[in-house]
Design a protein around this motif. Structure first.
Motif, PDB file in Angstrom:
ATOM      1  N   VAL A  22       0.851  -1.192   0.000  1.00  0.00           N
ATOM      2  CA  VAL A  22       0.000   0.000   0.000  1.00  0.00           C
ATOM      3  C   VAL A  22       0.889   1.245   0.000  1.00  0.00           C
ATOM      4  CG1 VAL A  22      -1.841   1.210   1.240  1.00  0.00           C
ATOM      5  CG2 VAL A  22      -1.689  -1.273   1.422  1.00  0.00           C
ATOM      6  N   ASN A  23       0.586   2.185  -0.890  1.00  0.00           N
ATOM      7  CA  ASN A  23       1.311   3.469  -0.907  1.00  0.00           C
ATOM      8  C   ASN A  23       0.904   4.325   0.284  1.00  0.00           C
ATOM      9  OD1 ASN A  23       2.428   2.985  -3.423  1.00  0.00           O
ATOM     10  ND2 ASN A  23       0.898   4.156  -4.543  1.00  0.00           N
ATOM     11  N   ILE A  24       1.890   4.961   0.899  1.00  0.00           N
ATOM     12  CA  ILE A  24       1.608   5.972   1.922  1.00  0.00           C
ATOM     13  C   ILE A  24       2.349   7.239   1.500  1.00  0.00           C
ATOM     14  CG2 ILE A  24       1.875   6.592   4.372  1.00  0.00           C
ATOM     15  CD1 ILE A  24      -0.205   4.358   3.885  1.00  0.00           C
ATOM     16  N   GLY A  25       1.589   8.185   0.987  1.00  0.00           N
ATOM     17  CA  GLY A  25       2.190   9.429   0.511  1.00  0.00           C
ATOM     18  C   GLY A  25       1.274  10.585   0.823  1.00  0.00           C
ATOM     19  N   SER A  26       1.540  11.715   0.171  1.00  0.00           N
ATOM     20  CA  SER A  26       0.664  12.866   0.415  1.00  0.00           C
ATOM     21  C   SER A  26      -0.154  13.196  -0.818  1.00  0.00           C
ATOM     22  CB  SER A  26       1.494  14.089   0.793  1.00  0.00           C
ATOM     23  OG  SER A  26       2.193  14.544  -0.344  1.00  0.00           O
ATOM     24  N   SER A  27       0.297  12.690  -1.991  1.00  0.00           N
ATOM     25  CA  SER A  27      -0.345  12.998  -3.269  1.00  0.00           C
ATOM     26  C   SER A  27      -0.172  14.459  -3.656  1.00  0.00           C
ATOM     27  CB  SER A  27      -1.833  12.666  -3.234  1.00  0.00           C
ATOM     28  OG  SER A  27      -2.031  11.485  -3.935  1.00  0.00           O
ATOM     29  N   ASP A  28       0.605  15.210  -2.839  1.00  0.00           N
ATOM     30  CA  ASP A  28       0.781  16.639  -3.081  1.00  0.00           C
ATOM     31  C   ASP A  28       2.235  16.832  -3.495  1.00  0.00           C
ATOM     32  OD1 ASP A  28       0.435  19.422  -2.986  1.00  0.00           O
ATOM     33  OD2 ASP A  28       1.041  19.516  -0.889  1.00  0.00           O
ATOM     34  N   ASN A  29       2.569  16.426  -4.732  1.00  0.00           N
ATOM     35  CA  ASN A  29       4.006  16.468  -5.049  1.00  0.00           C
ATOM     36  C   ASN A  29       4.444  17.854  -5.506  1.00  0.00           C
ATOM     37  OD1 ASN A  29       3.091  16.387  -7.665  1.00  0.00           O
ATOM     38  ND2 ASN A  29       4.686  15.001  -8.362  1.00  0.00           N
ATOM     39  N   ILE A  30       5.734  18.068  -5.392  1.00  0.00           N
ATOM     40  CA  ILE A  30       6.286  19.408  -5.578  1.00  0.00           C
ATOM     41  C   ILE A  30       7.670  19.246  -6.207  1.00  0.00           C
ATOM     42  CG2 ILE A  30       7.255  19.364  -3.227  1.00  0.00           C
ATOM     43  CD1 ILE A  30       6.807  22.292  -2.934  1.00  0.00           C
ATOM     44  N   SER A  31       8.100  20.226  -7.000  1.00  0.00           N
ATOM     45  CA  SER A  31       9.454  20.113  -7.554  1.00  0.00           C
ATOM     46  C   SER A  31      10.457  20.507  -6.466  1.00  0.00           C
ATOM     47  CB  SER A  31       9.625  21.012  -8.788  1.00  0.00           C
ATOM     48  OG  SER A  31       9.730  22.357  -8.388  1.00  0.00           O
ATOM     49  N   ILE A  32      11.657  19.992  -6.593  1.00  0.00           N
ATOM     50  CA  ILE A  32      12.690  20.293  -5.592  1.00  0.00           C
ATOM     51  C   ILE A  32      12.991  21.796  -5.610  1.00  0.00           C
ATOM     52  CG2 ILE A  32      15.116  19.859  -4.980  1.00  0.00           C
ATOM     53  CD1 ILE A  32      13.264  17.537  -4.296  1.00  0.00           C
ATOM     54  N   GLN A  33      12.904  22.387  -6.808  1.00  0.00           N
ATOM     55  CA  GLN A  33      13.135  23.828  -6.881  1.00  0.00           C
ATOM     56  C   GLN A  33      12.060  24.591  -6.082  1.00  0.00           C
ATOM     57  OE1 GLN A  33      14.357  25.514 -10.546  1.00  0.00           O
ATOM     58  NE2 GLN A  33      13.093  27.336 -10.249  1.00  0.00           N
TER      59      GLN A  33
END
Ligand code: NAD
Length: 328
Positions: free
Chosen positions: A244-255
């Motif tokens: 099962v994935n556990i993430g935030s689904s709110d991804n962001i670029s490193i920049q």
């Protein structure tokens, strides 16, 4: 419940043990203080555990030992209801330099634990897996049935661990669940991760350093969400035998991440770019639909909220945490 948290002096395991103790469970932590970053952070975590245990009526035991040692593992797993396996050599880049060590710890250590858990009739083994099992994205966000083609030795060990867990479930009826964490952050986080690094540098008037062009994206997960998922699984069989994935689904670029931290702490600093590091995934993005359906998982914070909270925590704990971050 009697819960064993392996790697419980570390970042995520430390939060898990703390939360289980606060809930009134009896907790044993097994950790060998793997010299991967400053031991002081782990010692601090153990102090927190003792305080929480003293405030309630849960029993706490710390065992300094190695998951690679079958005898230690067998002894400690006896009388355990749930094993929460976090001990690992975490970190992609270290695995490129030390593939043998990472395999010994992450694969052989896991087999020791599964073997002992099978013999002790443990109710469930919950294992920390990683988004690194996916490797190159064919489609994003990653759903759990996305092809697994890890691009680092670390990712391979985590995928092997998952298969090993599945085989123990199928062959021996040992309930196991693998949680694929997506870059976890929060209080007491590992010093060698982007967020703590950016915060520490900006607070000290040093520009944040990005490896690559900064366009790589990450799904960052606040540690409290990881804790919630594990807590639910202590008495739920909904995900047994599954990943099962556990993430935030709110991804962001490193920049964007570096800019968020920089703008808040030291807007005058110019971000510095250095050449990309090998074996880092280009993009990670979690679908958390399955986690929502199976265990009611829901990410609690956006990345901006979580980073803001981490910065507050860092400033409040700067005196003890920062020297350890900077010496790691
Ligand atoms: P961490 O390094 O802070 O914690 C791991 C702990 O395991 C450390 O305290 C270390 O001393 C201990 N350990 C290492 N080798 C051991 C051994 N042979 N015997 C006993 N203890 C040993 O790392 P973390 O970030 O808390 O990661 C916890 C788990 O989550 C790991 O399995 C990691 O692979 C996984 N994970 C972490 C992230 C993340 O972003 N932090 C993302 C995906 C998966």
């Amino acid at each position: 419940m009697q819960i064993l948290v392996t790697g419980g002096a570390g970042f995520i395991g430390g939060h898990l043990a703390e939360s289980f103790l606060a809930d009134g469970h009896d907790v044993t932590v097994l950790d060998n203080f793997e010299p991967f970053y400053a031991e002081g952070i782990k010692r601090h975590t153990l102090d927190v555990h003792r305080e929480v245990a003293d405030e309630g009526d849960s029993e706490y035991r710390f065992v300094e030992g190695d998951v690679r040692d079958p005898e230690t593992v067998h002894k400690i797993v006896d009388d355990t209801d749930i094993v929460v396996h976090q001990a690992a050599q975490a970190g992609v880049r270290e695995s490129v330099d030390n593939p043998r060590t990472v395999t010994d710890i992450n694969v052989d250590g896991t087999v020791n634990l599964l073997e002992a858990s099978k013999e002790a009739d443990v109710k469930r083994v919950i294992l920390a897996s990683s988004s690194s099992v996916y490797g190159k994205p064919h489609s994003l966000p990653y759903e759990e049935d996305h092809p697994t083609e890890p691009v680092s030795p670390y990712g391979v060990t985590k995928l092997t661990q998952e298969h090993m867990a599945r085989v123990y479930t199928e062959l021996h009826g040992l309930p196991t669940v693998c949680l694929r964490y997506f870059t976890v952050y929060g209080p007491r986080m590992r010093p060698n991760m982007a967020i703590s690094n950016f915060v520490s540098r900006c607070l000290n008037g040093e520009p944040p350093v990005i490896y690559g062009d900064g366009q790589q994206t990450r799904d960052f997960t606040y540690v409290a969400d990881v804790v919630d998922a594990n807590r639910t699984l202590l008495d739920s069989d909904a995900a047994d035998g599954d990943v099962v994935n556990i993430g935030s689904s709110d991804n962001i670029s490193i920049q964007e991440l570096a800019e968020t931290v920089r703008d808040q702490l030291a807007p005058e600093l110019e971000i510095v770019y250095e050449s990309a590091r090998e074996a880092d995934a280009e993009h990670t993005h979690a679908s958390v639909e399955k986690a929502g359906e199976l265990i009611g998982y829901e990410p609690s914070r956006t990345i901006t909220e979580g980073v803001g909270e981490f910065i507050e925590w860092y400033q409040a704990n700067r005196e003890w945490y920062e020297p350890l971050v900077r010496s790691s």
